[in-house]
Design a protein around this motif. Structure first.
Motif, PDB file in Angstrom:
ATOM      1  N   GLN A  13       0.856  -1.182   0.000  1.00  0.00           N
ATOM      2  CA  GLN A  13       0.000   0.000   0.000  1.00  0.00           C
ATOM      3  C   GLN A  13       0.892   1.232   0.000  1.00  0.00           C
ATOM      4  O   GLN A  13       1.824   1.341   0.800  1.00  0.00           O
ATOM      5  CB  GLN A  13      -0.929   0.021   1.203  1.00  0.00           C
ATOM      6  N   ASP A  22      -1.618  11.855  -4.610  1.00  0.00           N
ATOM      7  CA  ASP A  22      -2.715  11.279  -5.384  1.00  0.00           C
ATOM      8  C   ASP A  22      -2.684   9.756  -5.394  1.00  0.00           C
ATOM      9  O   ASP A  22      -3.669   9.112  -5.727  1.00  0.00           O
ATOM     10  CB  ASP A  22      -2.716  11.827  -6.810  1.00  0.00           C
ATOM     11  N   HIS A  23      -1.554   9.145  -5.025  1.00  0.00           N
ATOM     12  CA  HIS A  23      -1.455   7.682  -4.975  1.00  0.00           C
ATOM     13  C   HIS A  23      -1.557   7.140  -3.552  1.00  0.00           C
ATOM     14  O   HIS A  23      -1.555   5.921  -3.365  1.00  0.00           O
ATOM     15  CB  HIS A  23      -0.134   7.208  -5.581  1.00  0.00           C
ATOM     16  N   TRP A  26      -3.388   3.720  -2.318  1.00  0.00           N
ATOM     17  CA  TRP A  26      -3.597   2.768  -3.416  1.00  0.00           C
ATOM     18  C   TRP A  26      -2.770   1.512  -3.171  1.00  0.00           C
ATOM     19  O   TRP A  26      -1.709   1.549  -2.552  1.00  0.00           O
ATOM     20  CB  TRP A  26      -3.192   3.399  -4.741  1.00  0.00           C
ATOM     21  N   LEU A  28      -0.523  -1.575  -4.696  1.00  0.00           N
ATOM     22  CA  LEU A  28       0.366  -1.878  -5.806  1.00  0.00           C
ATOM     23  C   LEU A  28       0.711  -3.356  -5.748  1.00  0.00           C
ATOM     24  O   LEU A  28       1.055  -3.873  -4.679  1.00  0.00           O
ATOM     25  CB  LEU A  28       1.640  -1.035  -5.696  1.00  0.00           C
ATOM     26  N   ILE A  42      -0.839  -0.540 -10.438  1.00  0.00           N
ATOM     27  CA  ILE A  42      -2.068  -0.185  -9.738  1.00  0.00           C
ATOM     28  C   ILE A  42      -3.179  -0.236 -10.779  1.00  0.00           C
ATOM     29  O   ILE A  42      -2.926  -0.121 -11.975  1.00  0.00           O
ATOM     30  CB  ILE A  42      -1.983   1.202  -9.063  1.00  0.00           C
ATOM     31  N   SER A  44      -7.088   1.258 -11.941  1.00  0.00           N
ATOM     32  CA  SER A  44      -8.058   2.329 -11.742  1.00  0.00           C
ATOM     33  C   SER A  44      -9.293   2.078 -12.600  1.00  0.00           C
ATOM     34  O   SER A  44      -9.181   1.810 -13.792  1.00  0.00           O
ATOM     35  CB  SER A  44      -7.445   3.676 -12.138  1.00  0.00           C
ATOM     36  N   VAL A  52      -5.762  11.882  -9.874  1.00  0.00           N
ATOM     37  CA  VAL A  52      -5.617  10.692 -10.711  1.00  0.00           C
ATOM     38  C   VAL A  52      -6.836  10.554 -11.605  1.00  0.00           C
ATOM     39  O   VAL A  52      -7.945  10.395 -11.134  1.00  0.00           O
ATOM     40  CB  VAL A  52      -5.462   9.425  -9.853  1.00  0.00           C
TER      41      VAL A  52
END
Length: 87
Positions: A13, A22-23, A26, A28, A42, A44, A52
């Motif tokens: 994470q 912005d990440h 998220w 990975l 990642i 989306s 993002v």
């Protein structure tokens, strides 16, 4: 996260330490463990989530200090080139 042995399929994470807010948060999936951390992807669904705005798969490089270990992914996406070469 402190430096550790990573494997393909590990889930990390992204934390705010990566300088890309912005990440933050998220997940990975590791596709290539590296000495500095890992390369991975990642996903989306194209939600307008702040800065993002993309749909699909994005590949990132992350350092150990930018992530926390979460666990293992049972399935790992392969790049199209790799899939074409697989028999």
């Amino acid at each position: 996260m402190e430096k550790r042995e990573l494997e393909i399929g590990d889930v990390l994470q992204i934390t705010a330490a990566d300088g890309r807010p912005d990440h933050t948060g998220w997940f990975l999936v590791v596709t290539e463990p590296k000495d500095f951390g890992a390369m991975g992807y990642i996903l989306s669904p194209y939600e307008d989530m702040g800065l993002v705005r993309f749909k699909g798969v994005a590949y990132l490089r992350v350092k150990f200090e930018e992530v926390e270990y979460v666990g293992k992914a049972p399935l790992v996406l392969q790049r199209e080139k790799e899939e074409e070469n697989a028999v």
